[in-house]
Write a protein that holds these residues in place. Structure first.
Motif: not given
Length: 914
Positions: A672-678, A693-695, A700-708
């Motif tokens: 997830f945080n690699l995605g945020m960096l990207a 990958k995080a999802i 149910d990864f809330r932050s990953a779902l929302f940010n995607l």
């Protein structure tokens, strides 16, 4: 001395292999856990010089809690195993088996000095298969005995070559002997006792003296009737050199332990703290007990402490007969060997020396040790026993009447010993099998009940573990450790009331505090963990934080070098919002251990609380210098770099996150945080890959779902965002920002006004004061051409946010529209949402938990074996609902705001007919 041939070597090695091959399938048990699994000296990241500063268990020799067992060369071989196979036990057991075979072969060579060829082989075979050796060979920590024995025997063999022609002195073998003695001592302390055997060999074997002859010669010299023979002078010179070398080694050894004896409790060795004559009677009785184990190794036990052997408190105790009989037998053999000059007496004398002298350090007769009986310390003494048995067999077998019977008996002994050894190896397969086998031999040792409980606890079988811990408290009601174990198990079972009662019971058994009294000499360091455990339990209650802090301070007052107390207190002080005091606690802990990566990590967390990110990053880096694979330091330092907003730090942050996911490939937080960096770097495709990958790892990864979903929305892929938002809202139906984004897409892309309206109404049900949701609902009313309702809605929204200019503008547009007969659509956009940034790392958590978008915690360390053996850490998430925005993010939001205002101006111009 005849040379040994290849057939004999092959026979001995084959027998050792046959007896011990199944030991290769055993794990790390009992003391192996402290010496191998928990010992950082094995790791390549630890400097080699540290091995020569710490004891056998990895504790600095300068600390009072150190066992003072200085065996750096043995630890060096463990480190070699670690390089080859890390913590896979097979290589450790294989090397032990090889060392035992080497000892058995060298022992054969020693036997040739005193026995004929056949008897020498028999003695060596008896030694190779004796069941008493399973603890030294199958238990990995027994390597200290094996290595020390190799150099012990080599030193003795070297000394036997120090006699030249015409009784001259050959100095090279003596110098080599001194060197080998030093090496043997660095493997285990008892290696130094070979000097005593060399002295006995020199006087009674090499020079051929007997005790009566020595007395006669000394008497004549003292009466002036003769001079000291030249051969005796030569002997004295050699003995002086040996004794001086030994004295030097002893002085160095005393300096290494800093003139301090290790701290043992009465539970380790009850007789050591008993009054006279109980102490003397019990310690003397232990000698025939050890002799019986050599003679009849049918009932073996890995732990003979506590109540295994009850104290002898009276001269009328029947067990004193065993002590008397033993000393009579030993005295008879001693008189025979010292009085007569034949080959048989010399053999008996050397056998007695090999039995007695190496055993002296473990005998408790001159200084107390931390055990009552330990089978592994009989490894070298058993050599003398085997020589004695082989010599006796030789005498019997020469008589034709007993020849066949002697061979039958010998064959039976070797066979039964081999089978017993093979079977005993399986007891060391796991901690559970080892301690259960010990309970079959002895049920009066509370430590065994505790250890079975520990084995079950490691398997998360807390209910069964509790039964064994409670039994330990029944067997030994004043065992502090047993009550602590009961308390910890109750805590694991979420029975906090019973847990606190058990900890309070353990605390009541501790010595009462007396101002100015030194406790280090009479309190086991592990027992002080009762204060830590009790404080950790009660601090869950916010109203008892001060009480917990008092317990930590009490532990520190009793032992100022109690590192764990400072660490735990630092955690509590952070929870109490006292970061400056927490900083003091961690700095004090670092004074005690500057090479502890966890401490540097914890200090970094304190600096984050103090809002000093640069200092925090320095301490994270220090932790990573000591341990490049420190997972929490890798993760949280990367987050800190990311949140700093400095572009130049992003490559290093990415590198650390990649290292983290290499260590923790199943943790969605890293991806997830690699995605945020990207996303920060505008690498949308890469960000999409990491978020997916995080999802995949955590559906149910809330932050990953929302940010995607937000990523799709920002890259004009709004329709791909909808199913992601549906999934997010399935898990989190109250996710306000998800509802806003979904409503925005439904209205602007799908033209689904009804669906958007449901989203915004749901937001206001949860939070009637949500300006964004309220405003967007006003837009829905306008789209439904209900202008009056839209006007009322905007008035309510303006009341919530009177300083928001865009709401007033929209209200004016609606009012203009109401006064106009025409209607132009759309009038204004719904409010959109910016991407979620991570909040600063929370530090209040000390429990093991796994979050969504980030992780951090204060790392706990424990020195108590009876406490938790595992310190795995994963921290809490960064709450996406309270974002912490960087300068760049604020600028981005401002740009979007300006663009929205320009769009509103264009709409106004259209409405005004410009």
């Amino acid at each position: 001395m005849a040379d040994i041939n290849l057939k004999e070597i092959t026979l001995i090695v084959g027998v050792v292999t046959a007896c011990y091959w199944n030991s290769l399938f055993c794990g790390f048990v009992f003391d192996d856990v402290s010496a191998i699994l928990d010992n950082k000296d094995l790791h390549p990241s630890t400097p080699l010089k540290t091995l020569f500063q710490n004891d056998f268990w990895g504790t600095p020799m300068s600390e009072e809690r150190s066992h003072k067992s200085y065996r750096p060369l043995t630890v060096l071989t463990f480190r070699l195993n670690y390089l080859l196979s890390e913590l896979k036990p097979m290589s450790y057991h294989l090397l032990n088996m090889i060392f035992h075979a080497v000892v058995s072969v060298i022992f054969l060579k020693v036997c040739r000095l005193f026995l004929d060829n056949k008897s020498s082989v028999i003695a060596s075979l008896l030694f190779a298969v004796h069941p008493i050796h399973t603890e030294a060979v199958t238990g990995v920590v027994g390597r200290a005995e094996l290595l020390s024995s190799i150099f012990f025997l080599a030193a003795f063999l070297s000394y036997t070559r120090s006699k030249g022609p015409d009784n001259s002195i050959v100095w090279t073998p003596i110098a080599l002997t001194v060197f080998l003695v030093a090496v043997a001592t660095l493997c285990k302390e008892q290696g130094i006792t070979v000097v005593g055997i060399c002295c006995v060999y020199e006087v009674f074997i090499a020079q051929g003296y007997t005790l009566p002859l020595l007395c006669t010669t000394a008497g004549q010299f003292l009466r002036g009737k003769g001079s000291i023979p030249f051969s005796l002078l030569q002997t004295l010179v050699k003995l002086i050199v040996l004794m001086f070398s030994t004295l030097l080694l002893v002085v160095i050894r005393v300096q290494v332990i800093q003139s301090q004896l290790p701290v043992f409790t009465r539970f380790d060795n009850p007789a050591a703290v008993s009054p006279t004559p109980t102490r003397q009677l019990t310690f003397n009785y232990l000698l025939p007990v050890n002799a019986w184990l050599l003679l009849n190794p049918s009932e073996l036990c890995c732990d003979w402490t506590m109540g295994t052997i009850p104290l002898i408190e009276s001269l009328l105790d029947i067990r004193n007969l065993a002590t008397f009989t033993f000393f009579c037998f030993l005295g008879t053999l001693g008189v025979f060997s010292l009085r007569y000059s034949g080959d048989s007496s010399k053999t008996v004398l050397m056998a007695l020396c090999l039995m007695a002298l190496p055993f002296i350090p473990a005998s408790n007769l001159f200084f107390p040790v931390g055990f009552v009986v330990a089978e592994r310390v009989l490894y070298v003494p058993s050599m003398g026993f085997c020589i004695l048995v082989a010599h006796g067999w030789q005498k019997i077998s020469t008589k034709s009447v007993f020849k066949k019977l002697s061979w039958i008996c010998l064959s039976m002994v070797i066979l039964t010993h081999s089978l017993k050894t093979f079977h005993r190896n399986w007891d060391w397969e796991s901690e559970y099998t080892l301690f259960m086998s010990a309970l079959k031999v002895n049920k009066n040792n509370a430590k065994l009940w505790n250890n079975v409980g520990h084995a079950l606890e490691n398997e998360k079988n807390f209910e069964r573990a509790l039964k064994y811990f409670l039994q330990a408290t029944h067997v030994q009601p004043d065992d502090i450790g047993a009550h602590m174990n009961v308390g910890r198990t109750y805590k694991n079972l979420n029975r906090t009331k019973e847990a606190e009662e058990s900890y309070m019971m353990a605390k009541s058994l501790m010595p009462q505090i007396i101002p100015g009294k030194k406790y280090a000499a009479r309190i086991a360091p592990n027992h002080l963990n009762v204060y830590i455990n009790l404080a950790n339990l009660i601090r869950a209650n916010e109203s008892r934080l001060e009480e917990a802090d008092q317990l930590y301070r009490q532990a520190i007052s009793m032992r100022p070098d109690f590192k764990q107390a400072y660490i735990s207190r630092g955690e509590l002080l952070l929870k109490m919002n006292k970061p400056l005091k927490a900083k003091e606690a961690y700095l004090k802990a670092l004074e005690l251990d500057r090479n502890n990566a966890d401490l540097w990590y914890n200090l970094a967390i304190v600096y984050i609380e103090l809002k000093e990110p640069n200092e925090a990053l320095k301490n994270f880096n220090r932790a990573l210098e000591l341990n490049p694979k420190h997972k929490l330091a890798l993760f949280n330092s990367a987050i800190l770099m990311q949140e700093s907003g400095e572009v130049k730090l992003r490559p290093e942050a990415r590198k650390r996150l990649l290292s983290y996911i290499n260590e923790e490939p199943l943790d969605a937080n890293g991806y997830f945080n690699l995605g945020m960096l990207a996303m920060d770097d505008k690498k949308d495709n890469e960000a999409e890959v990491w978020m997916k990958k995080a999802i995949k790892l955590q559906a149910d990864f809330r932050s990953a779902l929302f940010n995607l979903a937000l990523l799709y929305s920002q890259t004009s892929k709004e329709l791909k965002a909808l199913p992601i938002l549906e999934e997010l809202l399935r898990y989190y139906p109250d996710h306000i920002k998800g509802l806003i984004l979904k409503g925005d897409i439904l209205m602007n892309q799908k033209k689904d006004i009804l669906g958007a309206k449901k989203c915004f109404e749901r937001i206001l049900e949860m939070d009637p004061s949500n300006v964004q949701g309220k405003h967007n609902l006003c837009v829905v009313y306008f789209e439904e051409k209900d202008l009056l309702k839209a006007e009322r809605c905007l008035l309510e929204t303006l009341a919530l946010a009177p300083h928001e200019e865009y709401i007033q503008r929209h209200l004016n547009i609606v009012r203009d529209k109401i006064s106009s007969s025409s209607f132009i659509q759309p009038i204004f956009p719904t409010s959109k949402i910016s991407r979620v940034e991570g909040q600063k790392i929370p530090t209040e958590s000390v429990k093991e938990s796994r979050g969504e978008s980030g992780q951090t915690q204060i790392v706990k360390t424990s020195d108590n074996k009876s406490q938790s053996k595992s310190n795995k850490q994963l921290g809490k998430d960064r709450d996406e609902e309270t974002p912490h925005k960087t300068t760049k993010d604020i600028k981005e939001i401002e740009k979007k705001r300006v663009a929205a205002l320009k769009r509103l101006e264009e709409i106004e111009r259209i409405l005004n007919g410009e």
